[in-house]
Design a protein around this motif. Structure first.
Motif, PDB file in Angstrom:
ATOM      1  N   GLY A 137      62.776 108.195 136.016  1.00  0.00           N
ATOM      2  CA  GLY A 137      63.994 108.769 136.571  1.00  0.00           C
ATOM      3  C   GLY A 137      65.171 108.651 135.621  1.00  0.00           C
ATOM      4  N   ILE A 138      65.256 107.529 134.918  1.00  0.00           N
ATOM      5  CA  ILE A 138      66.325 107.346 133.937  1.00  0.00           C
ATOM      6  C   ILE A 138      66.122 108.284 132.753  1.00  0.00           C
ATOM      7  CG2 ILE A 138      67.319 105.682 132.309  1.00  0.00           C
ATOM      8  CD1 ILE A 138      66.582 103.522 134.494  1.00  0.00           C
ATOM      9  N   ALA A 139      64.858 108.444 132.320  1.00  0.00           N
ATOM     10  CA  ALA A 139      64.565 109.392 131.247  1.00  0.00           C
ATOM     11  C   ALA A 139      65.004 110.802 131.630  1.00  0.00           C
ATOM     12  CB  ALA A 139      63.070 109.371 130.926  1.00  0.00           C
ATOM     13  N   ALA A 140      64.742 111.188 132.885  1.00  0.00           N
ATOM     14  CA  ALA A 140      65.157 112.517 133.350  1.00  0.00           C
ATOM     15  C   ALA A 140      66.676 112.655 133.330  1.00  0.00           C
ATOM     16  CB  ALA A 140      64.610 112.762 134.756  1.00  0.00           C
ATOM     17  N   ALA A 141      67.375 111.592 133.720  1.00  0.00           N
ATOM     18  CA  ALA A 141      68.836 111.640 133.735  1.00  0.00           C
ATOM     19  C   ALA A 141      69.411 111.785 132.330  1.00  0.00           C
ATOM     20  CB  ALA A 141      69.385 110.378 134.394  1.00  0.00           C
ATOM     21  N   LEU A 142      68.681 111.295 131.335  1.00  0.00           N
ATOM     22  CA  LEU A 142      69.161 111.329 129.951  1.00  0.00           C
ATOM     23  C   LEU A 142      68.765 112.595 129.207  1.00  0.00           C
ATOM     24  CD1 LEU A 142      68.342 107.636 128.928  1.00  0.00           C
ATOM     25  CD2 LEU A 142      70.572 108.561 129.594  1.00  0.00           C
ATOM     26  N   LEU A 143      67.954 113.452 129.836  1.00  0.00           N
ATOM     27  CA  LEU A 143      67.398 114.615 129.142  1.00  0.00           C
ATOM     28  C   LEU A 143      68.463 115.462 128.442  1.00  0.00           C
ATOM     29  CD1 LEU A 143      64.587 116.230 131.330  1.00  0.00           C
ATOM     30  CD2 LEU A 143      64.450 115.626 128.905  1.00  0.00           C
ATOM     31  N   GLY A 144      69.534 115.752 129.147  1.00  0.00           N
ATOM     32  CA  GLY A 144      70.557 116.637 128.595  1.00  0.00           C
ATOM     33  C   GLY A 144      71.607 115.937 127.762  1.00  0.00           C
ATOM     34  N   ASP A 145      71.400 114.634 127.478  1.00  0.00           N
ATOM     35  CA  ASP A 145      72.393 113.836 126.748  1.00  0.00           C
ATOM     36  C   ASP A 145      73.781 114.032 127.355  1.00  0.00           C
ATOM     37  OD1 ASP A 145      73.137 112.009 124.807  1.00  0.00           O
ATOM     38  OD2 ASP A 145      73.492 113.529 123.274  1.00  0.00           O
ATOM     39  N   PRO A 146      73.895 113.818 128.690  1.00  0.00           N
ATOM     40  CA  PRO A 146      75.114 114.214 129.409  1.00  0.00           C
ATOM     41  C   PRO A 146      76.284 113.273 129.169  1.00  0.00           C
ATOM     42  CG  PRO A 146      73.635 113.079 130.893  1.00  0.00           C
ATOM     43  CD  PRO A 146      72.894 113.207 129.593  1.00  0.00           C
ATOM     44  N   GLU A 147      77.467 113.798 129.484  1.00  0.00           N
ATOM     45  CA  GLU A 147      78.697 113.023 129.346  1.00  0.00           C
ATOM     46  C   GLU A 147      78.937 112.121 130.546  1.00  0.00           C
ATOM     47  OE1 GLU A 147      81.728 115.945 128.838  1.00  0.00           O
ATOM     48  OE2 GLU A 147      80.599 117.021 127.320  1.00  0.00           O
ATOM     49  N   VAL A 148      78.288 112.418 131.677  1.00  0.00           N
ATOM     50  CA  VAL A 148      78.465 111.653 132.905  1.00  0.00           C
ATOM     51  C   VAL A 148      77.101 111.167 133.385  1.00  0.00           C
ATOM     52  CG1 VAL A 148      79.183 111.758 135.326  1.00  0.00           C
ATOM     53  CG2 VAL A 148      80.520 112.955 133.584  1.00  0.00           C
TER      54      VAL A 148
END
Length: 239
Positions: A137-148
């Motif tokens: 789940g954390i990997a998915a959250a980081l996929l787009g290299d997001p600002e938030v």
């Protein structure tokens, strides 16, 4: 940043979030604390556009989340690590998410490596332990290299090495100037991770303060938290 203004959510006669206002600023890890039933998860769902508010608004990058283009590139979130199709491999799950937002396969390989899942990337998610699902789940959250980044109980199921990994990850992202909001019940972990704290109970704001502002007045963060929330615990509310 994340801006919450007069945010309210009612479910029939029950008010889960009650006229809540705060800002989550870039460059800090902001801890989101409160007793069970305080409205933390409901607030995060409102911020991420998963439920409509009864009143008020929640903005990310100055807009409601549903209005963001390419949302994975702007916001990474983990609310429920179990919300994954169990018959998919970890790699296929991430590739599907990446393709939906125009993210290439190279980034999938990067987040698998970053989350420590490269060796099990072809394994079906249904065979993953809770900790491995959290990492996915954390990997998915980081996929787009997001600002938030918005995480709900990110260390749930992680072993001590994993807890340190997510702590270092969140602090590194904040140091880069990103906006990080983390909901947690683990007061001791927030004492090591957070720079700023938002404390709620019964859907209402109790404190919006730098961590140092609380720890300077109490022996420990746990003492400060228990003092703030004393008399506000109500298990009839919504998470």
């Amino acid at each position: 940043m994340i801006e919450v203004s007069g945010l309210t959510k009612r479910y029939g006669p029950a008010t889960a979030v009650d006229d809540l206002s705060f800002q989550v600023r870039p460059g800090l890890v902001t801890g989101f604390l409160g007793p069970n039933g305080a409205g933390k998860t409901t607030t995060l769902r409102l911020i991420l556009g998963l439920e409509p508010p009864s009143a008020g608004r929640a903005l990310v990058h100055g807009r409601p989340y549903p209005e963001l283009r390419d949302p994975l590139l702007r916001v990474g979130a983990l609310l429920d690590a179990g919300a994954v199709q169990g018959d998919r491999s970890a790699r296929d799950h991430l590739r599907w998410l990446a393709a939906s937002n125009g993210i290439g396969p190279r980034r999938v390989a990067e987040v698998l490596e970053l989350s420590g899942l490269t060796g099990v990337a072809r394994r079906r998610v249904g065979r993953f332990s809770l900790g491995m699902r959290q990492r996915l789940g954390i990997a998915a959250a980081l996929l787009g290299d997001p600002e938030v980044l918005v995480f709900d109980e990110p260390v749930n199921g992680l072993d001590p090495e994993g807890v340190r990994w997510i702590r270092d990850l969140l602090r590194a992202r904040a140091t880069e100037g990103r906006t990080v909001l983390v909901s947690s019940h683990l007061i001791s972990e927030m004492a090591l991770t957070a720079d700023h704290l938002i404390v709620v109970a019964r859907g209402r704001l109790l404190a919006d303060t730098p961590l140092a502002g609380l720890t300077a007045r109490f022996p420990t963060l746990e003492d400060a938290y228990l003092s703030l929330t004393s008399g506000h615990v109500d298990y009839r509310g919504v998470a």
